[in-house]
Design a protein around this motif. Structure first.
Motif, PDB file in Angstrom:
ATOM      1  N   HIS A  65      69.706  73.706  40.827  1.00 15.24           N
ATOM      2  CA  HIS A  65      68.907  74.762  41.445  1.00 15.24           C
ATOM      3  C   HIS A  65      69.880  75.817  41.979  1.00 15.24           C
ATOM      4  O   HIS A  65      70.854  75.492  42.668  1.00 15.24           O
ATOM      5  CB  HIS A  65      68.066  74.196  42.583  1.00 15.24           C
TER       6      HIS A  65
ATOM      7  N   SER B  69      58.232  75.239  46.832  1.00 13.07           N
ATOM      8  CA  SER B  69      57.887  74.237  45.814  1.00 13.07           C
ATOM      9  C   SER B  69      56.384  74.200  45.637  1.00 13.07           C
ATOM     10  O   SER B  69      55.632  74.834  46.390  1.00 13.07           O
ATOM     11  CB  SER B  69      58.401  72.859  46.219  1.00 13.07           C
TER      12      SER B  69
ATOM     13  N   PRO C 265      65.138  77.748  39.734  1.00 18.28           N
ATOM     14  CA  PRO C 265      65.145  76.284  39.654  1.00 18.28           C
ATOM     15  C   PRO C 265      65.944  75.781  38.458  1.00 18.28           C
ATOM     16  O   PRO C 265      66.142  76.491  37.466  1.00 18.28           O
ATOM     17  CB  PRO C 265      63.657  75.934  39.504  1.00 18.28           C
TER      18      PRO C 265
ATOM     19  N   LEU D 162      60.676  72.814  42.491  1.00 21.42           N
ATOM     20  CA  LEU D 162      60.909  74.125  43.078  1.00 21.42           C
ATOM     21  C   LEU D 162      60.456  75.198  42.103  1.00 21.42           C
ATOM     22  O   LEU D 162      60.459  74.996  40.887  1.00 21.42           O
ATOM     23  CB  LEU D 162      62.397  74.297  43.402  1.00 21.42           C
TER      24      LEU D 162
END
Length: 301
Positions: free
Chosen positions: A60, A186, A93, A137
């Motif tokens: 991420h 998220s 992400p 996410l």
């Protein structure tokens, strides 16, 4: 109860990042500091347009530009346009490819990049009892988030100090960062609280005894939590509930108390006392000592 282990591997290689950051100069990096599951790097952003097809990363990717600019970006086959200001952040992400074109300000500026391993995020999610079905996410661009900025600046300060505060501090910040991202960026925004759960008296005492025995070491959350066989994130929240302060703050307090005792009962040099109680240097001891007592070690002696 879940016991988490150190996350190793899978951080992007320097060559991999250089390919997508060809208009930036690396200034600082935590790559050689052994931080668990996180890579923090500061770049100087050159005053030139940047256009890039972004291949998917295994981590991420959080970016805090620190300067204004104009951004065209494309993810999920949708082209969008944003004006970003200082204090905005961008999140890509893991596993997502895309495209962006950015016109930066005319002067060189610095920006902060943070990479988080998905394995670490998953561990924190499980330990926090979040809904693992919706833990993914999601992309966000040009969003003001003062709390996120604050966490990032603390990580940058620790990077600039060459890890002066120690592994336990970095792990605590990393977990706060991950939980913040999971709560706000998220598909799942709710945490199942564990209000009725707490450390037993025996568990708390065992953890405290371990801390006192190993104050001179660069303690980590994982190391202390393993003593009582629970996850680091779970331990951190329950320890704070039981004592009123975080594990990191407790360790600092105990180091200062032990230093106080050694200052009054021995003739050891202050620099030697600092190392003996677990501070990275005499200046680190003096900083924390004065913060907690209002005096310097020299004044106490």
């Amino acid at each position: 109860m879940l016991t988490t282990k150190s996350v190793t591997g899978n951080l992007p290689k320097s060559s991999e990042l250089n390919q997508r950051l060809n208009n930036k100069t690396l200034m600082l990096s935590s790559r050689q500091m052994g931080w668990n599951g996180i890579l923090v790097e500061q770049y100087q952003n050159l005053p030139a347009p940047a256009e890039k097809e972004l291949s998917a990363l295994s981590t991420h990717w959080l970016i805090l530009p620190g300067h204004p600019g104009h951004l065209h970006w494309k993810f999920d086959d949708r082209l969008r346009e944003s004006i970003f200001q200082k204090g905005d952040s961008l999140l890509v992400p893991a596993g997502q490819s895309g495209y962006w074109r950015c016109q930066n300000s005319k002067s060189s500026q610095t920006e902060l990049h943070i990479h988080l391993q998905p394995e670490l995020v998953e561990q924190v999610t499980q330990a926090s009892e979040m809904d693992t079905e919706r833990l993914d996410l999601v992309n966000h661009f040009c969003k003001q988030d003062l709390h996120l900025q604050h966490i990032a600046m603390l990580l940058l300060a620790e990077l600039c100090s060459d890890g002066m505060m120690g592994q336990l501090y970095v792990e605590s910040l990393t977990q706060v960062l991950v939980i913040h991202l999971l709560r706000h960026y998220s598909k799942s925004a709710q945490i199942i609280t564990s209000e009725n759960r707490s450390l037993t008296h025996a568990q708390l005492q065992q953890a405290i005894d371990y801390i006192h025995t190993h104050l001179n070491r660069d303690l980590s959350l994982a190391e202390i939590a393993e003593v009582i066989n629970i996850s680091p994130t779970y331990f951190a929240s329950l320890f704070k509930r039981a004592t009123g302060i975080s594990p990191h703050q407790y360790v600092i307090q105990q180091r200062v108390e032990r230093a106080k005792s050694l200052l009054s009962k021995t003739d050891l040099a202050i620099a030697d006392i600092a190392l003996q109680v677990g501070f990275s240097s005499q200046s680190h001891l003096t900083q924390q000592f004065k913060r907690l007592t209002g005096m310097t070690p020299k004044q106490v002696r």
